[in-house]
Design a protein around this motif. Structure first.
Motif, PDB file in Angstrom:
ATOM      1  N   GLY A 262       0.808  -1.202   0.000  1.00  0.00           N
ATOM      2  CA  GLY A 262       0.000   0.000   0.000  1.00  0.00           C
ATOM      3  C   GLY A 262       0.846   1.258   0.000  1.00  0.00           C
ATOM      4  O   GLY A 262       0.439   2.296  -0.508  1.00  0.00           O
ATOM      5  N   ALA A 263       2.029   1.182   0.594  1.00  0.00           N
ATOM      6  CA  ALA A 263       2.997   2.283   0.599  1.00  0.00           C
ATOM      7  C   ALA A 263       4.388   1.676   0.679  1.00  0.00           C
ATOM      8  O   ALA A 263       4.590   0.637   1.300  1.00  0.00           O
ATOM      9  CB  ALA A 263       2.755   3.214   1.786  1.00  0.00           C
ATOM     10  N   GLY A 264       5.363   2.313   0.028  1.00  0.00           N
ATOM     11  CA  GLY A 264       6.739   1.839   0.085  1.00  0.00           C
ATOM     12  C   GLY A 264       7.059   0.734  -0.893  1.00  0.00           C
ATOM     13  O   GLY A 264       8.014  -0.028  -0.686  1.00  0.00           O
ATOM     14  N   GLY A 265       6.291   0.634  -1.979  1.00  0.00           N
ATOM     15  CA  GLY A 265       6.527  -0.430  -2.953  1.00  0.00           C
ATOM     16  C   GLY A 265       7.915  -0.397  -3.555  1.00  0.00           C
ATOM     17  O   GLY A 265       8.511  -1.449  -3.830  1.00  0.00           O
ATOM     18  N   ASP A 266       8.469   0.808  -3.737  1.00  0.00           N
ATOM     19  CA  ASP A 266       9.808   0.913  -4.323  1.00  0.00           C
ATOM     20  C   ASP A 266      10.856   0.260  -3.434  1.00  0.00           C
ATOM     21  O   ASP A 266      11.731  -0.468  -3.925  1.00  0.00           O
ATOM     22  CB  ASP A 266      10.176   2.383  -4.562  1.00  0.00           C
ATOM     23  CG  ASP A 266       9.378   3.004  -5.693  1.00  0.00           C
ATOM     24  OD1 ASP A 266       8.748   2.244  -6.459  1.00  0.00           O
ATOM     25  OD2 ASP A 266       9.384   4.243  -5.810  1.00  0.00           O
ATOM     26  N   VAL A 267      10.785   0.534  -2.129  1.00  0.00           N
ATOM     27  CA  VAL A 267      11.797  -0.037  -1.240  1.00  0.00           C
ATOM     28  C   VAL A 267      11.611  -1.540  -1.095  1.00  0.00           C
ATOM     29  O   VAL A 267      12.587  -2.293  -1.014  1.00  0.00           O
ATOM     30  CB  VAL A 267      11.795   0.671   0.136  1.00  0.00           C
ATOM     31  CG1 VAL A 267      10.570   0.329   0.962  1.00  0.00           C
ATOM     32  CG2 VAL A 267      13.062   0.316   0.908  1.00  0.00           C
ATOM     33  N   LEU A 268      10.359  -2.010  -1.090  1.00  0.00           N
ATOM     34  CA  LEU A 268      10.131  -3.456  -1.026  1.00  0.00           C
ATOM     35  C   LEU A 268      10.689  -4.135  -2.269  1.00  0.00           C
ATOM     36  O   LEU A 268      11.355  -5.176  -2.179  1.00  0.00           O
ATOM     37  CB  LEU A 268       8.645  -3.756  -0.877  1.00  0.00           C
ATOM     38  CG  LEU A 268       8.270  -5.240  -0.851  1.00  0.00           C
ATOM     39  CD1 LEU A 268       8.947  -5.969   0.304  1.00  0.00           C
ATOM     40  CD2 LEU A 268       6.753  -5.417  -0.762  1.00  0.00           C
ATOM     41  N   GLY A 269      10.436  -3.550  -3.438  1.00  0.00           N
ATOM     42  CA  GLY A 269      10.982  -4.114  -4.666  1.00  0.00           C
ATOM     43  C   GLY A 269      12.502  -4.147  -4.648  1.00  0.00           C
ATOM     44  O   GLY A 269      13.125  -5.110  -5.103  1.00  0.00           O
ATOM     45  N   SER A 270      13.115  -3.103  -4.093  1.00  0.00           N
ATOM     46  CA  SER A 270      14.571  -3.049  -4.003  1.00  0.00           C
ATOM     47  C   SER A 270      15.102  -4.151  -3.107  1.00  0.00           C
ATOM     48  O   SER A 270      16.108  -4.802  -3.411  1.00  0.00           O
ATOM     49  CB  SER A 270      15.013  -1.677  -3.470  1.00  0.00           C
ATOM     50  OG  SER A 270      16.402  -1.616  -3.323  1.00  0.00           O
ATOM     51  N   VAL A 271      14.434  -4.390  -1.987  1.00  0.00           N
ATOM     52  CA  VAL A 271      14.841  -5.478  -1.082  1.00  0.00           C
ATOM     53  C   VAL A 271      14.764  -6.819  -1.801  1.00  0.00           C
ATOM     54  O   VAL A 271      15.700  -7.632  -1.755  1.00  0.00           O
ATOM     55  CB  VAL A 271      13.962  -5.492   0.182  1.00  0.00           C
ATOM     56  CG1 VAL A 271      14.164  -6.781   0.972  1.00  0.00           C
ATOM     57  CG2 VAL A 271      14.258  -4.279   1.059  1.00  0.00           C
ATOM     58  N   LEU A 272      13.652  -7.068  -2.475  1.00  0.00           N
ATOM     59  CA  LEU A 272      13.445  -8.364  -3.129  1.00  0.00           C
ATOM     60  C   LEU A 272      14.443  -8.613  -4.252  1.00  0.00           C
ATOM     61  O   LEU A 272      14.731  -9.775  -4.582  1.00  0.00           O
ATOM     62  CB  LEU A 272      12.016  -8.437  -3.680  1.00  0.00           C
ATOM     63  CG  LEU A 272      10.904  -8.540  -2.636  1.00  0.00           C
ATOM     64  CD1 LEU A 272       9.544  -8.298  -3.276  1.00  0.00           C
ATOM     65  CD2 LEU A 272      10.924  -9.899  -1.946  1.00  0.00           C
ATOM     66  N   GLU A 273      14.986  -7.567  -4.830  1.00  0.00           N
ATOM     67  CA  GLU A 273      15.943  -7.715  -5.930  1.00  0.00           C
ATOM     68  C   GLU A 273      17.396  -7.746  -5.457  1.00  0.00           C
ATOM     69  O   GLU A 273      18.306  -7.782  -6.284  1.00  0.00           O
ATOM     70  CB  GLU A 273      15.750  -6.576  -6.930  1.00  0.00           C
ATOM     71  CG  GLU A 273      14.419  -6.616  -7.672  1.00  0.00           C
ATOM     72  CD  GLU A 273      14.215  -7.922  -8.429  1.00  0.00           C
ATOM     73  OE1 GLU A 273      15.187  -8.422  -9.027  1.00  0.00           O
ATOM     74  OE2 GLU A 273      13.083  -8.444  -8.402  1.00  0.00           O
ATOM     75  N   THR A 274      17.619  -7.738  -4.157  1.00  0.00           N
ATOM     76  CA  THR A 274      18.994  -7.667  -3.644  1.00  0.00           C
ATOM     77  C   THR A 274      19.843  -8.829  -4.144  1.00  0.00           C
ATOM     78  O   THR A 274      20.960  -8.658  -4.639  1.00  0.00           O
ATOM     79  CB  THR A 274      19.004  -7.655  -2.111  1.00  0.00           C
ATOM     80  OG1 THR A 274      18.285  -6.513  -1.643  1.00  0.00           O
ATOM     81  CG2 THR A 274      20.436  -7.614  -1.575  1.00  0.00           C
TER      82      THR A 274
END
Length: 369
Positions: A262-274
């Motif tokens: 709902g918020a912070g999708g960019d940072v979640l995507g960045s974590v998942l792509e680490t």
């Protein structure tokens, strides 16, 4: 100085880190944790330990990361040697700005984290303990006055840890004997199964004697090797300086195959792509510290809150694994939290309900169905 700061330091040095005379101790002092650093230094001196204090500032790190070209040296020898020689590493968090990293590019964060893998492993091989000193920035993030936040922190830290350890041992025994954990929440369609047979649950008593490294603590955690289904995480978090809310993860064969926030999708995507391990779970944790009664935005507290479950994307802790087995490996370990207090919510182990609506079956008020 508030007398509770000295009590905090004593618990950290004696109960949590079990520091002995002659131990080499690195103390990482957060920019707002000076008073706790002074109290810890005094406690270490009284115990004839050896002290090396370092300044740990998100503001300094932000300046460095934004200015750097991005090609980081892998595990600089001078820093690696520091942690390889240390007996204990005490991290005293106390930020003045919880969003300091909000404008650091995600690719820069990932590259820096990957370049420091061996440094992180060397630190985690010590008797390390992480704790928090209350600051005004943290109080503001929690939506509390500074005075009320200080009381909250010390209620969570200055507990009867031996008594809480005995209570939490009941859940550890259930998880150690179990094969499958199922989390179900009727209101948001959470239905997630985690496979844990052969794993060892850690009774996180805020002491390195129990492979527990956070103060406060008050959780029991293990390392699932497979995951199926979906879960919604409704407790807001701050990750890399950004607010993360209402996360939904879908797992198949242990891997995240779909997600949204709902918020912070960019940072979640960045974590998942680490890296390859960032889309797998390294931890299933169950909060049991009733001195923590509300979310604050600080994961060190929020993941221990009684009536919550947290799942961590990324690195698994070796203490949960059988001898000779390597668990999920990643440069990240990011916790996501779901509230288990709501009606129609259950935590089951091998088909038996262990917790319903946030209350364990051995607690008063457990609802039989």
């Amino acid at each position: 100085m508030d007398d509770r700061i000295h009590e905090h330091a004593a618990v950290l040095v004696d109960w949590s880190a079990r520091v002995d005379a002659g131990d080499d101790v690195v103390v990482r002092v957060g920019e707002g944790a000076h008073d706790l650093g002074v109290a810890v230094a005094g406690a270490l001196g009284e115990r004839d330990a050896n002290l090396l204090a370092c300044y740990d500032s998100p503001e300094l790190e932000r300046a460095y990361l934004r200015a750097h070209g991005g090609d980081f040296e892998s595990d600089p020898d001078f820093e690696l040697a520091l942690y390889e020689r240390a007996d204990s590493v005490l991290s005293l968090r106390g930020t003045r700005n919880t969003s300091e990293h909000a404008d650091v590019p995600g690719d820069r964060e990932r590259a820096y984290s990957r370049a420091r893998q061996r440094i992180r492993e060397a630190r985690l091989a010590t008797d390390w303990v992480s704790t928090v000193h209350p600051t005004r920035a943290m109080a503001q993030e929690a939506g509390m006055s500074y005075a009320a936040y200080r009381d909250f922190v010390y209620d969570a830290v200055l507990r009867d840890w031996e008594s809480l350890a005995d209570e939490m041992r009941q859940l550890k025994e259930v998880l150690d004997a179990g094969s499958e954990v199922r989390i179900r929440k009727e209101d948001d369609a959470t239905d997630l199964t985690l496979f844990i047979d052969g794993r060892t649950a850690v009774n996180s008593t805020a002491s390195v004697a129990d492979d527990s490294h956070n103060l406060p603590s008050g959780e029991v955690f293990t390392a699932p090797y497979d995951t199926a289904g979906q879960a919604v995480f409704d407790v807001p978090m701050t990750v890399r300086g950004q607010r993360l809310e209402d996360v939904r993860l879908v797992f198949k064969d242990g891997v995240v195959v779909d997600w949204e926030a709902g918020a912070g999708g960019d940072v979640l995507g960045s974590v998942l792509e680490t890296d390859g391990g960032a889309k797998r779970l390294g931890e299933l944790g169950v909060g049991m510290n009733r001195g923590i009664d509300r979310p604050t935005g600080q994961v060190l507290f929020d993941e221990k809150m009684a009536g919550t479950v947290h799942l961590a994307l990324g690195r698994a802790y070796d203490a949960c694994l059988p001898d000779g087995e390597t668990g999920n490996d990643s440069a990240v370990h990011v916790d996501l939290i779901t509230d288990m207090h709501r009606e129609g919510t259950t935590l089951e182990v091998d088909g038996e309900v262990v917790q319903r609506n946030g209350t364990f079956r051995w607690e008063e008020g457990f609802a039989e169905v």
